[in-house]
Design an enzyme around this catalytic site. Structure first.
Site, PDB file in Angstrom:
ATOM      1  N   GLU A  78       0.826  -1.202   0.000  1.00 42.05           N
ATOM      2  CA  GLU A  78       0.000   0.000   0.000  1.00 42.05           C
ATOM      3  C   GLU A  78       0.865   1.258   0.000  1.00 42.05           C
ATOM      4  O   GLU A  78       1.946   1.273   0.561  1.00 42.05           O
ATOM      5  CB  GLU A  78      -0.940   0.013   1.211  1.00 42.05           C
ATOM      6  N   CYS A  92       3.429   8.594   0.954  1.00 46.58           N
ATOM      7  CA  CYS A  92       3.810   7.691   2.031  1.00 46.58           C
ATOM      8  C   CYS A  92       4.063   6.340   1.376  1.00 46.58           C
ATOM      9  O   CYS A  92       3.146   5.729   0.821  1.00 46.58           O
ATOM     10  CB  CYS A  92       2.677   7.618   3.055  1.00 46.58           C
ATOM     11  N   CYS A  99       5.320  -6.591   7.676  1.00 48.26           N
ATOM     12  CA  CYS A  99       6.463  -6.122   8.473  1.00 48.26           C
ATOM     13  C   CYS A  99       6.855  -7.219   9.434  1.00 48.26           C
ATOM     14  O   CYS A  99       5.988  -7.845  10.051  1.00 48.26           O
ATOM     15  CB  CYS A  99       6.073  -4.861   9.254  1.00 48.26           C
ATOM     16  N   CYS A 103       5.168  -4.349  16.485  1.00 49.13           N
ATOM     17  CA  CYS A 103       4.697  -3.272  17.354  1.00 49.13           C
ATOM     18  C   CYS A 103       3.213  -3.522  17.639  1.00 49.13           C
ATOM     19  O   CYS A 103       2.435  -3.762  16.721  1.00 49.13           O
ATOM     20  CB  CYS A 103       4.915  -1.918  16.683  1.00 49.13           C
ATOM     21  N   CYS A 106       0.256  -1.361  15.912  1.00 49.81           N
ATOM     22  CA  CYS A 106       0.319  -1.078  14.470  1.00 49.81           C
ATOM     23  C   CYS A 106      -0.355  -2.181  13.660  1.00 49.81           C
ATOM     24  O   CYS A 106      -0.094  -3.372  13.863  1.00 49.81           O
ATOM     25  CB  CYS A 106       1.780  -0.942  14.043  1.00 49.81           C
ATOM     26  N   GLY A 144       6.156  -1.708   6.606  1.00 50.34           N
ATOM     27  CA  GLY A 144       7.514  -2.235   6.681  1.00 50.34           C
ATOM     28  C   GLY A 144       8.504  -1.348   7.401  1.00 50.34           C
ATOM     29  O   GLY A 144       8.222  -0.191   7.729  1.00 50.34           O
ATOM     30  N   GLU A 145       9.677  -1.929   7.647  1.00 56.16           N
ATOM     31  CA  GLU A 145      10.766  -1.219   8.317  1.00 56.16           C
ATOM     32  C   GLU A 145      11.861  -0.934   7.276  1.00 56.16           C
ATOM     33  O   GLU A 145      12.597  -1.843   6.869  1.00 56.16           O
ATOM     34  CB  GLU A 145      11.299  -2.092   9.478  1.00 56.16           C
ATOM     35  N   SER A 173      11.685   6.611   8.068  1.00 53.58           N
ATOM     36  CA  SER A 173      11.249   6.433   9.451  1.00 53.58           C
ATOM     37  C   SER A 173      11.626   5.035   9.934  1.00 53.58           C
ATOM     38  O   SER A 173      11.458   4.055   9.219  1.00 53.58           O
ATOM     39  CB  SER A 173       9.727   6.616   9.521  1.00 53.58           C
ATOM     40  N   SER A 196      10.677   6.417  15.356  1.00 60.53           N
ATOM     41  CA  SER A 196       9.446   6.079  16.083  1.00 60.53           C
ATOM     42  C   SER A 196       9.841   5.726  17.509  1.00 60.53           C
ATOM     43  O   SER A 196      10.420   4.678  17.761  1.00 60.53           O
ATOM     44  CB  SER A 196       8.761   4.887  15.412  1.00 60.53           C
ATOM     45  N   LEU A 197       9.505   6.625  18.442  1.00 60.61           N
ATOM     46  CA  LEU A 197       9.975   6.438  19.817  1.00 60.61           C
ATOM     47  C   LEU A 197       8.860   5.890  20.709  1.00 60.61           C
ATOM     48  O   LEU A 197       8.997   4.830  21.309  1.00 60.61           O
ATOM     49  CB  LEU A 197      10.514   7.770  20.349  1.00 60.61           C
ATOM     50  N   HIS A 198       7.791   6.653  20.833  1.00 56.25           N
ATOM     51  CA  HIS A 198       6.549   6.218  21.502  1.00 56.25           C
ATOM     52  C   HIS A 198       6.612   6.033  23.014  1.00 56.25           C
ATOM     53  O   HIS A 198       5.571   5.923  23.666  1.00 56.25           O
ATOM     54  CB  HIS A 198       5.969   4.944  20.874  1.00 56.25           C
ATOM     55  N   ASN A 272      -4.599   6.208  15.328  1.00 49.35           N
ATOM     56  CA  ASN A 272      -5.690   5.800  14.453  1.00 49.35           C
ATOM     57  C   ASN A 272      -6.131   4.400  14.851  1.00 49.35           C
ATOM     58  O   ASN A 272      -5.311   3.497  14.910  1.00 49.35           O
ATOM     59  CB  ASN A 272      -5.235   5.829  12.999  1.00 49.35           C
ATOM     60  N   CYS A 314      -1.851   6.922   9.372  1.00 47.65           N
ATOM     61  CA  CYS A 314      -0.673   6.298   9.965  1.00 47.65           C
ATOM     62  C   CYS A 314      -1.017   4.970  10.619  1.00 47.65           C
ATOM     63  O   CYS A 314      -1.938   4.885  11.422  1.00 47.65           O
ATOM     64  CB  CYS A 314      -0.087   7.171  11.069  1.00 47.65           C
TER      65      CYS A 314
END
Ligand code: SAH
Length: 335
Positions: A78, A92, A99, A103, A106, A144-145, A173, A196-198, A272, A314
């Site tokens: 996507e 994006c 992935c 996480c 996600c 994905g990473e 990212s 991406s810390l979170h 989201n 996101c």
């Protein structure tokens, strides 16, 4: 394509010609009017114009467009086009189908990992939207990473400027995959790094992002600081706001403590909804968190949510959130 051109006995400049047309949005070989007609026909016959086929496209009320593609071997991919009021048109992009990281908040992290995408498969996502108009920014914040597929990501980044997307307007990212951060720092393109810390403490971060056990907070932040030293570009910290999980005043202060404001800028992401147990923080809680960061000297903005009504926002990219039938079809073609 280059191989086909050589086989057809065409000179080397033909590949550059074809690429120029594609990068400027040509819909197919037929439009490449400075190529001989029979060559256009031969290319049409021999090479698929894109490595991806469009399976579905959804248009949100805010102008966001999400495309679901399939690779030649049936993997779902996507990508999203976001249009902003100031005229910016940002893509994006996905670097992998699915992935391998897990996480917990996600949607992509909850689906099965497919494989790394090739540089062409990444570029073809961008070319798809380029055919619909100008584009000027790109973020590797799709599925994905990117740091686990960095060669292909960099290969695509080298070609994005021809579409109108400079490396300065491109951001990669990462969950904090340190070897990738180091490699990105060592290569010459002035690409933006986003982290991406979170969570600002290891226990909570490991709970949200199991990869934190492998690359803990302190080491990840060190790698980002080294990136800044080398590239002189601020690192954008992404922090998804989860109600009652990581959105307290104390956590804002803790975050401010670990981030040097000269190196890091924070982007708070409204959560989201996906099939996860988490709930997003309220707009009020997000604003309070932002103000607390600013009070402690750390620059922070709140990310605009785009494309929520078509599950293009996101973390919602999971091969057809808006079209379960397509998801099933994608799964069937993988089996
Ligand atoms: N693997 C990379 C690239 C994906 S970027 C990375 O994690 O950075 C996708 C961004 O959206 C990440 O910051 C991710 O944490 C965030 N995200 C994931 N799920 C989300 C959700 N449901 N709502 C808001 N943001 C989410």
């Amino acid at each position: 394509m280059a191989t086909t051109l050589r086989t057809l006995g065409e000179p080397d400049y033909r590949a550059r010609q074809v690429w120029r047309w594609a990068a400027q949005g040509a819909a197919g070989f037929a439009e490449m009017t400075d190529l001989p007609l029979d060559l256009r026909a031969a290319l049409d016959e021999a090479v698929p114009y894109s490595s991806l086929t469009l399976a579905q496209e959804a248009h949100a009320s805010d102008g966001t467009v999400k495309a679901l593609f399939h690779t030649a071997d049936g993997r779902p991919v996507e990508a999203v086009l976001m249009r902003y009021r100031d005229g910016r048109r940002s893509l994006c992009l996905s670097s992998q189908s699915g992935c391998p990281l897990t996480c917990t908040f996600c949607a992509t992290g909850q689906m099965r990992f497919g494989r790394n995408l090739t540089a062409s498969e990444i570029l073809d996502q961008a070319l798809h939207f380029r055919r619909g108009g100008d584009v000027d920014h790109a973020v590797f914040m799709g599925m994905g990473e990117p740091m686990m597929n960095l060669d292909a990501v960099l290969g695509a980044c080298e070609r994005l400027p021809a579409l109108g997307i400079s490396n300065r307007h491109t951001a990669v990212s990462t969950v904090g995959w340190i070897p990738g951060i180091e490699r990105l720092a060592a290569q010459p393109m002035p690409i933006r790094l986003a982290l991406s810390l979170h969570a600002a403490d290891d226990a909570l971060r490991s709970e949200l992002m199991p990869v934190n056990d492998r690359y803990p907070l302190r080491d990840v932040l060190d790698a980002c600081r080294a990136y800044y030293e080398r590239k002189h570009r601020m690192v954008f910290v992404e922090y998804v706001m989860l109600a009652g999980v990581n959105d307290s005043y104390a956590q804002a202060r803790q975050l401010a403590e670990v981030l040097d404001p000269r190196t890091f800028k924070v982007n708070l992401i409204p959560y989201n909804p996906t099939d996860s147990p988490y709930q997003g923080s309220s707009p009020k809680a997000i604003e309070a968190f932002r103000a607390e960061l600013e009070r402690h000297g750390v620059g922070a903005t709140v990310r605009l949510t785009r494309g929520r009504d078509i599950a293009a926002a996101c973390g919602q990219l999971a091969a057809g959130g808006a079209a379960p039938a397509l998801r099933q079809r994608a799964a069937a073609s993988q089996a």
